[in-house]
Design a protein around this motif. Structure first.
Motif, PDB file in Angstrom:
ATOM      1  N   ILE A  12       0.868  -1.178   0.000  1.00  0.00           N
ATOM      2  CA  ILE A  12       0.000   0.000   0.000  1.00  0.00           C
ATOM      3  C   ILE A  12       0.904   1.226   0.000  1.00  0.00           C
ATOM      4  O   ILE A  12       1.724   1.411   0.892  1.00  0.00           O
ATOM      5  CB  ILE A  12      -0.966  -0.010   1.196  1.00  0.00           C
ATOM      6  N   LEU A  13       0.758   2.037  -1.031  1.00  0.00           N
ATOM      7  CA  LEU A  13       1.608   3.207  -1.215  1.00  0.00           C
ATOM      8  C   LEU A  13       0.931   4.496  -0.749  1.00  0.00           C
ATOM      9  O   LEU A  13       1.611   5.438  -0.371  1.00  0.00           O
ATOM     10  CB  LEU A  13       1.995   3.328  -2.695  1.00  0.00           C
ATOM     11  N   ASP A  14      -0.383   4.537  -0.800  1.00  0.00           N
ATOM     12  CA  ASP A  14      -1.140   5.729  -0.407  1.00  0.00           C
ATOM     13  C   ASP A  14      -2.469   5.272   0.195  1.00  0.00           C
ATOM     14  O   ASP A  14      -3.394   4.912  -0.538  1.00  0.00           O
ATOM     15  CB  ASP A  14      -1.372   6.622  -1.624  1.00  0.00           C
ATOM     16  N   GLN A  15      -2.544   5.265   1.527  1.00  0.00           N
ATOM     17  CA  GLN A  15      -3.734   4.761   2.206  1.00  0.00           C
ATOM     18  C   GLN A  15      -4.984   5.559   1.855  1.00  0.00           C
ATOM     19  O   GLN A  15      -6.077   5.001   1.763  1.00  0.00           O
ATOM     20  CB  GLN A  15      -3.524   4.763   3.728  1.00  0.00           C
ATOM     21  N   ASP A  16      -4.841   6.857   1.636  1.00  0.00           N
ATOM     22  CA  ASP A  16      -6.004   7.671   1.264  1.00  0.00           C
ATOM     23  C   ASP A  16      -6.601   7.202  -0.064  1.00  0.00           C
ATOM     24  O   ASP A  16      -7.830   7.150  -0.218  1.00  0.00           O
ATOM     25  CB  ASP A  16      -5.639   9.153   1.180  1.00  0.00           C
TER      26      ASP A  16
END
Length: 95
Positions: A12-16
């Motif tokens: 996961i690189l960007d949780q948003d």
């Protein structure tokens, strides 16, 4: 024949972005006939021991899963994810 949609999140690189994807993907897949069976991190691992988030969705057929993937609603979810995670997604037919 029943089909299983399996997604594993390798990173996961960007949780948003992942959260935005999830808000759109779940209703899109359910509207296309999918039923969420499991999602989350493994309770136990064996062999390679990869601790990756996994999502399992059941569809009435492979064709239904393909149609769900190609639907405008799911494509919108994928656009929201754009670069937010490295994943593997596959559809397999039940025995």
């Amino acid at each position: 024949m029943t089909a299983y949609w399996i997604s594993t999140y390798r990173e996961i690189l960007d949780q948003d972005k992942v959260d935005a994807y999830a808000r759109l993907a779940r209703p899109a897949l359910e509207a296309a006939g999918g039923t969420f069976v499991a999602r989350g991190l493994p309770e136990q691992t064996y062999e390679a021991g990869e601790v990756t988030r996994t999502v399992l969705v059941v569809f009435p057929s492979v064709e239904a899963a393909r149609a769900a993937h190609d639907s405008p609603a799911y494509q919108e979810a994928l656009a929201a994810l754009d670069g937010g995670a490295r994943r593997d997604m596959r559809v397999i037919a039940a025995l």
